[in-house]
Each structure stands twice: as C-alpha cells, then as structure tokens.
Design a protein around this motif. Structure first.
Motif, PDB file in Angstrom:
ATOM      1  N   LEU B  58       0.945  -1.207   0.113  1.00 17.99           N
ATOM      2  CA  LEU B  58      -0.075  -0.132  -0.028  1.00 17.99           C
ATOM      3  C   LEU B  58       0.904   1.348   0.106  1.00 17.99           C
ATOM      4  CD1 LEU B  58      -2.678   1.546   0.627  1.00 17.99           C
ATOM      5  CD2 LEU B  58      -2.348   1.253   3.008  1.00 17.99           C
ATOM      6  N   LEU B  59       1.846   1.249   0.975  1.00 17.15           N
ATOM      7  CA  LEU B  59       2.762   2.352   0.850  1.00 17.15           C
ATOM      8  C   LEU B  59       3.437   2.748  -0.369  1.00 17.15           C
ATOM      9  CD1 LEU B  59       4.339   2.097   4.447  1.00 17.15           C
ATOM     10  CD2 LEU B  59       2.634   3.743   3.613  1.00 17.15           C
ATOM     11  N   ARG B  60       3.834   1.517  -1.138  1.00 16.84           N
ATOM     12  CA  ARG B  60       4.549   1.664  -2.515  1.00 16.84           C
ATOM     13  C   ARG B  60       3.746   2.274  -3.689  1.00 16.84           C
ATOM     14  NH1 ARG B  60       7.946  -3.387  -1.376  1.00 16.84           N
ATOM     15  NH2 ARG B  60       6.339  -4.618  -2.258  1.00 16.84           N
ATOM     16  N   LEU B  61       2.457   2.405  -3.323  1.00 20.35           N
ATOM     17  CA  LEU B  61       1.667   2.859  -4.554  1.00 20.35           C
ATOM     18  C   LEU B  61       1.769   3.874  -5.607  1.00 20.35           C
ATOM     19  CD1 LEU B  61      -1.998   2.289  -3.260  1.00 20.35           C
ATOM     20  CD2 LEU B  61      -1.013   0.999  -4.960  1.00 20.35           C
ATOM     21  N   GLY B  62       2.611   4.783  -4.952  1.00 24.22           N
ATOM     22  CA  GLY B  62       3.028   5.942  -5.921  1.00 24.22           C
ATOM     23  C   GLY B  62       4.423   5.682  -6.389  1.00 24.22           C
ATOM     24  N   ASN B  63       5.073   4.868  -6.049  1.00 20.71           N
ATOM     25  CA  ASN B  63       6.700   4.682  -6.535  1.00 20.71           C
ATOM     26  C   ASN B  63       7.020   4.435  -7.863  1.00 20.71           C
ATOM     27  OD1 ASN B  63       6.937   4.889  -3.659  1.00 20.71           O
ATOM     28  ND2 ASN B  63       8.098   3.278  -3.338  1.00 20.71           N
ATOM     29  N   SER B  64       6.065   4.144  -8.751  1.00 13.93           N
ATOM     30  CA  SER B  64       6.330   4.088 -10.194  1.00 13.93           C
ATOM     31  C   SER B  64       6.720   5.638 -10.784  1.00 13.93           C
ATOM     32  CB  SER B  64       5.473   3.430 -11.155  1.00 13.93           C
ATOM     33  OG  SER B  64       4.910   2.151 -10.470  1.00 13.93           O
ATOM     34  N   VAL B  65       6.007   6.552 -10.088  1.00 11.19           N
ATOM     35  CA  VAL B  65       6.352   7.802 -10.689  1.00 11.19           C
ATOM     36  C   VAL B  65       7.549   8.275 -10.191  1.00 11.19           C
ATOM     37  CG1 VAL B  65       5.331  10.016 -10.274  1.00 11.19           C
ATOM     38  CG2 VAL B  65       3.936   8.500 -10.711  1.00 11.19           C
ATOM     39  N   ALA B  98       4.784  -1.054 -10.660  1.00  8.70           N
ATOM     40  CA  ALA B  98       3.564  -1.336 -11.374  1.00  8.70           C
ATOM     41  C   ALA B  98       2.875  -2.687 -11.185  1.00  8.70           C
ATOM     42  CB  ALA B  98       3.722  -0.933 -12.663  1.00  8.70           C
ATOM     43  N   CYS B  99       3.501  -3.722 -11.340  1.00  7.07           N
ATOM     44  CA  CYS B  99       3.170  -5.339 -10.968  1.00  7.07           C
ATOM     45  C   CYS B  99       3.035  -5.094  -9.688  1.00  7.07           C
ATOM     46  CB  CYS B  99       4.376  -6.090 -11.492  1.00  7.07           C
ATOM     47  SG  CYS B  99       4.713  -6.070 -13.224  1.00  7.07           S
ATOM     48  N   ASP B 100       3.840  -4.598  -8.686  1.00  7.87           N
ATOM     49  CA  ASP B 100       3.662  -4.876  -7.332  1.00  7.87           C
ATOM     50  C   ASP B 100       2.127  -4.130  -7.117  1.00  7.87           C
ATOM     51  OD1 ASP B 100       4.426  -3.476  -4.436  1.00  7.87           O
ATOM     52  OD2 ASP B 100       4.613  -5.669  -4.872  1.00  7.87           O
ATOM     53  N   ASN B 101       1.704  -3.051  -7.457  1.00  4.31           N
ATOM     54  CA  ASN B 101       0.378  -2.326  -7.409  1.00  4.31           C
ATOM     55  C   ASN B 101      -0.719  -3.173  -7.927  1.00  4.31           C
ATOM     56  OD1 ASN B 101       2.120  -0.147  -6.538  1.00  4.31           O
ATOM     57  ND2 ASN B 101       1.796   1.292  -8.563  1.00  4.31           N
ATOM     58  N   VAL B 102      -0.667  -3.813  -8.936  1.00  5.29           N
ATOM     59  CA  VAL B 102      -1.489  -4.880  -9.496  1.00  5.29           C
ATOM     60  C   VAL B 102      -1.654  -6.110  -8.562  1.00  5.29           C
ATOM     61  CG1 VAL B 102      -2.090  -6.327 -11.225  1.00  5.29           C
ATOM     62  CG2 VAL B 102      -0.967  -4.397 -11.863  1.00  5.29           C
ATOM     63  N   VAL B 103      -0.683  -6.356  -7.794  1.00  5.51           N
ATOM     64  CA  VAL B 103      -0.598  -7.436  -6.955  1.00  5.51           C
ATOM     65  C   VAL B 103      -1.420  -7.112  -5.856  1.00  5.51           C
ATOM     66  CG1 VAL B 103       0.764  -8.936  -5.546  1.00  5.51           C
ATOM     67  CG2 VAL B 103       1.378  -8.879  -7.617  1.00  5.51           C
ATOM     68  N   TRP B 104      -1.219  -5.759  -5.302  1.00  6.07           N
ATOM     69  CA  TRP B 104      -2.016  -5.303  -4.197  1.00  6.07           C
ATOM     70  C   TRP B 104      -3.404  -5.100  -4.358  1.00  6.07           C
ATOM     71  CZ3 TRP B 104      -4.708  -0.675  -3.854  1.00  6.07           C
ATOM     72  CH2 TRP B 104      -5.306  -0.040  -2.819  1.00  6.07           C
ATOM     73  N   ALA B 105      -3.713  -4.675  -5.556  1.00  2.00           N
ATOM     74  CA  ALA B 105      -5.109  -4.720  -6.074  1.00  2.00           C
ATOM     75  C   ALA B 105      -5.724  -5.932  -6.084  1.00  2.00           C
ATOM     76  CB  ALA B 105      -5.323  -3.853  -7.458  1.00  2.00           C
ATOM     77  N   GLY B 106      -5.005  -7.175  -6.548  1.00  2.00           N
ATOM     78  CA  GLY B 106      -5.602  -8.253  -6.266  1.00  2.00           C
ATOM     79  C   GLY B 106      -5.861  -8.649  -4.848  1.00  2.00           C
ATOM     80  N   LYS B 107      -4.817  -8.438  -4.052  1.00  2.00           N
ATOM     81  CA  LYS B 107      -4.909  -9.037  -2.567  1.00  2.00           C
ATOM     82  C   LYS B 107      -5.971  -8.362  -1.734  1.00  2.00           C
ATOM     83  CE  LYS B 107      -0.826 -11.362  -1.485  1.00  2.00           C
ATOM     84  NZ  LYS B 107       0.495 -11.348  -1.678  1.00  2.00           N
TER      85      LYS B 107
END
Lengths: 246, 259
Positions: B58-65, B98-107
């Motif tokens: 959750l904390l990493r949500l904006g890190n791609s930018v 970006a992939c990590d955010n997708v995994v978060w959304a899935g979890k």
C-alpha cells in the motif's frame, strides 16, 4: 510530477492521501448502500477501506513520539492560552496514538487479552479532547484577530459603510449581529490559515462525536467530514503558507 | 527523539523500518520452525509478516512515478555506462512497482480473478533485472576506482631500470622454466588485485554499502523465482541486512552512493 513526488516522500503527505481515500470509500459505501446492483462495488470499497485503515495503523506506529516532541515545543510558547491549549492537545494526541498502537497490536495478534472496545473508546476520547483543545485555540486566535480589527480605524469605516449600504440586511432589530458577523468574516478572510484550521477541526470533530455516541450522525456524514478534513490537511501540507502557526 | 522525528518524516524511512521488521519476522519464523515452537506463535508471526507485506505494498502505491523521475534524471549523466545501467535499472524498478501495485489490487479484492502468482513472479523478475543492473554499476565503479588506485600506486613507487617491467617480468628474467613460474605469478597478481579491492572498498564506504546491499537483496528474487532457492531463513537474514544498510544510508546521507 516533481511536486507530487516531493509531497508523497513525506510520511504525513502519504498518510493524508490514504486518509482521504479511506473516508472517500466510507462516503461512497454509504451513498451506494441501498443500490442492490452495486453490491459488488460496495464489498470492494469495504475491503479497500479496511485495508487502508489497517495499513495506516501500522504506518502510524511511531507518531506518539512526534506528538510528545510537539508538546515539548509548545510548552515554550510565550502566550499562556496558546501554550495551554496546544500542549494539552499534543499530549492528548500522543495518548491517542498510544491507544491506537495498542489496538494495532491487538488486531495483529501480538497482544491477546485486552478489551478492544474499551481501548477504542479511550482512543476516541483522547482524540476528541485534542480536537476540542485545538478548536479552543482557533476560537482564541479568531477573537484576538477580531479585537485587533475592531480597533483598526480604517476597518471601522469599512464596517460603517457596509451597515449603511444594506439597510434591509442590517435589520434595526439586530444590527450588532450583522456587525459581529461582518467582523468575523473579514477576520477569517484575511487569515485563511486560521479559517482552514477551524473548518478542519470542526469536520474532524464529527468523527469522535459519532463514535462516542455524543452526537450520533451516520456513516455518510462521518465519511464526508473525514474526506473534507483530509483534503484540507493535504492543501495545508502542499502550501505551507496556509498552515496555522505555531 | 528529535532525530527520530526527522528520520520518520520521510515516508521511505518508515517503509524501510517496516521492511526490516518484515524480514526479521521471516527469519524469526524460520528459527521458530527449526526450534519446534508452538504452531500458534508461528501463525501469529506469519500473519504479522503478511500484514507488513501488504501494508508496504500500500505504501509503495506511488513509487512508479518516483522511479520514472529518477530514470529521467539518470538519462542526463555524462558517463555512458552509468547512464545505461542506471536508466534501465530505474525503468525496471518502475515496472516492478507497477506489477506490485497490481498484486496489491488483487490481494485487497479490487481486481477480482487476478492470477496473483503470475503477477507476483513478473514483479520479482523486474526486481531481479534492476538488481543485476545495480550490481553491474557497482562492479563498473569498482573497476574504475581500482584502475585509478593502481595507476596512483604505479606513479608513487620508484621507477624500475627497465620501463614497463613488473614484478612478474623480474621473475621471468631469471632462467626458470615457464610452467613453474605461472602459479606464483598468478597468486601474486591475485593478491595484488585483492589488496587493491580491499583498499578501494575501505576508502569508499558508499560503494561498499551499495555493493553489500545489492548482493544481499539479490537472493530474495533468486529464491522467489526458484532460480537459486536458499530457504526462508537465508532470505530473511539477507532482507534484514539490506534493510538495515538502507536505513544506515538514510540516517547518514553521505553514505548514499551518488548518482
């Protein structure tokens, strides 16, 4: 893009964004609660809200120390009323964070036999007290500003002009109320930081008021107020000029 | 306490502390399993680890930018090898986030019917590429510094009567059969290189820390992708070590390798 990165690199910035998202979910959930064909979306919003709340509890683990440091700083203020209000507010915030940390430990399973409801109510009480003290400080600052303005000759001319201009508003019955409101609004307009802080504290107040049962509103009101106060928090972080000092 | 306040004001600092705690839980879970502790305690530790992992996602949500911004900055570097390594590393990190955010959304249930394992593997692959490129950069910088140091030493030492001769040549000038010369020559060369390496690393703590951090980190995706499985204990120890090193570079910004 650079400003966004800079904002999210601060812990407070990230936390406020998540708080805004959490209360936005709560508000949307309330608005869609009677919509039968959106049950899926409501379930997703609930899951998202729970996750954000749990994540924020972990993220907040060290914040009691921040509040104690802030209390140490405000103890040295020269103005006695400000010193009292802010120090008590910061101490209560520190106590709120400690209760919150205990609740986190309970939710994760590190501590087992504590009364979750009692600790949750204590946390809400501490939060409520800190908000009341912050509002007291806001009222004190606004009164000071109003007194300052009232003494200003230039402003008195403006007020007389305003009262004489709209005879239908300045009812002969309550001219003092109109004058008072005019003074209040002018003071708030000239000090947007104070106005924003007051609004933020008023919005925040509905959350513990509802939780403690003192003034039961509903989940929608709580969500809306939480969202507004989070957005104001984000604005004051982005524009340090709009943050009330001390 | 004031330094703690300043340290935790950066969200990355908090994330690193949570990462250190997460890998400490992994390590603790492994030791408890080996030690035969109660199942309930192990369950609590693994639940705590999962909670911390999800919160970090959750904390990493904006890190791609942030990674893309870093890649944009890295494009302007003057050294071409550094430019290549760092830009591609940051781009890979952006893809990892970006992939990590997708995994978060899935979890969290936002995206239903997501193949979490596939996306998780994808994110680890990008993470592995980023780490390999970071290690390449570290080795390149190390090589440059070692050459620099070797030249400095050659300039400092007194000039020999035969210009261009080395210790090895002195050995060769005496009438000894070439086969018996090769091994001691190799060991002398090796010892000299090792000495150079140790000197360079000792006088460049940022490079040493970055090299250690990346070397520890690389075992995590290697284990998760099944390329070099080491087990949760070793992964936990490596993760904990690299998190501690990262926290050290944040507390002392001079220890951070630049650019």
């Amino acid at each position: 893009m650079d400003a966004v990165v800079k904002f999210t690199s601060q812990s407070q910035g990230r936390d406020r964004i998540f708080r805004a998202a959490q209360y936005a979910c709560a508000l949307s959930k309330y608005l869609l609660r009677n919509n039968s064909d959106r049950k899926d979306l409501v379930a997703k919003l609930k899951s998202l809200e729970t996750n954000m709340s749990a994540g924020r509890k972990l993220f907040r683990l060290g914040n009691a120390i921040n509040s104690i440091e802030a209390a140490k700083r405000t103890m040295q203020l020269s103005d006695r009323v400000l010193c009292l209000c802010l120090t008590v507010a910061n101490i209560n915030r520190a106590l709120y964070f400690i209760c919150d940390n205990v609740l986190w430990a309970r939710s994760v399973g590190l501590i087992r036999d504590i009364d979750k409801e009692r600790w949750s109510l204590n946390a809400s009480r501490c939060y409520f007290l800190s908000l009341v003290m912050n509002l007291t400080r806001d009222v004190y600052v606004v009164l000071q500003l109003m007194m300052q303005r009232a003494r200003d000759k230039h402003f008195r001319q403006k007020m007389d002009q305003h009262i004489s201009e709209c005879p239908e508003v300045a009812e002969v019955v309550i001219p003092q109320l109109d004058a008072f409101l005019f003074l209040l609004l002018e003071s708030l307009k000239s000090h947007p930081a104070v106005a924003l802080d007051t609004l933020k504290n008023i919005c925040d107040l509905f959350i513990p008021l509802d939780r403690l049962g003192i003034y039961q509103s509903n989940a929608g009101v709580v969500g809306f107020c939480g969202l507004i106060s989070s957005l104001i928090g984000i604005v004051t972080l982005v524009q340090p000029k709009l943050r009330i000092k001390p | 306490m004031d330094s703690w306040v300043r340290f935790t004001a950066q969200s990355q600092a908090k994330e690193r502390v949570i990462r250190a705690a997460q890998y400490a839980c992994t390590l603790l879970g492994y030791t408890l399993q080996k030690g035969g502790a109660a199942a309930e305690l192990r369950k609590t530790i693994s639940q705590l680890e999962a909670h911390m992992s999800l919160t970090r996602k959750l904390l990493r949500l904006g890190n791609s930018v942030e990674a893309l911004e870093a890649a944009k900055r890295a494009i302007h570097l003057s050294d071409s090898v550094l430019r290549l390594c760092l830009t591609i590393s940051h781009l890979n990190r952006a893809m990892y986030f970006a992939c990590d955010n997708v995994v978060w959304a899935g979890k969290t249930g936002l995206i239903s019917k997501l193949d979490q394992h596939k996306w998780s593997q994808r994110s680890f692959r990008y993470y592995l590429f980023a780490l390999i490129l970071n290690l390449t950069r570290d080795v390149y910088e190390l090589r440059l510094l070692m050459e620099c140091e070797a030249r400095y030493r050659a300039a400092k030492s007194p000039p020999s009567p035969y210009p261009g001769t080395t210790l090895a040549d002195d050995h060769l000038s005496s009438p000894v059969p070439p086969a018996t010369v090769a091994l001691p020559v190799m060991s002398v060369w090796l010892r000299r290189q090792l000495h150079l390496l140790v000197t360079v690393l000792y006088s460049n703590p940022p490079l040493l820390l970055d090299l250690l951090k990346n070397s520890c980190d690389i075992f995590i995706p290697l284990d998760r992708l099944g390329i070099y499985p080491t087990g949760s204990g070793f992964v936990g120890a490596c993760g904990l070590a690299s998190s501690v090193l990262s926290i050290l570079t944040m507390v002392h910004p001079w220890l951070k390798l630049k650019p």
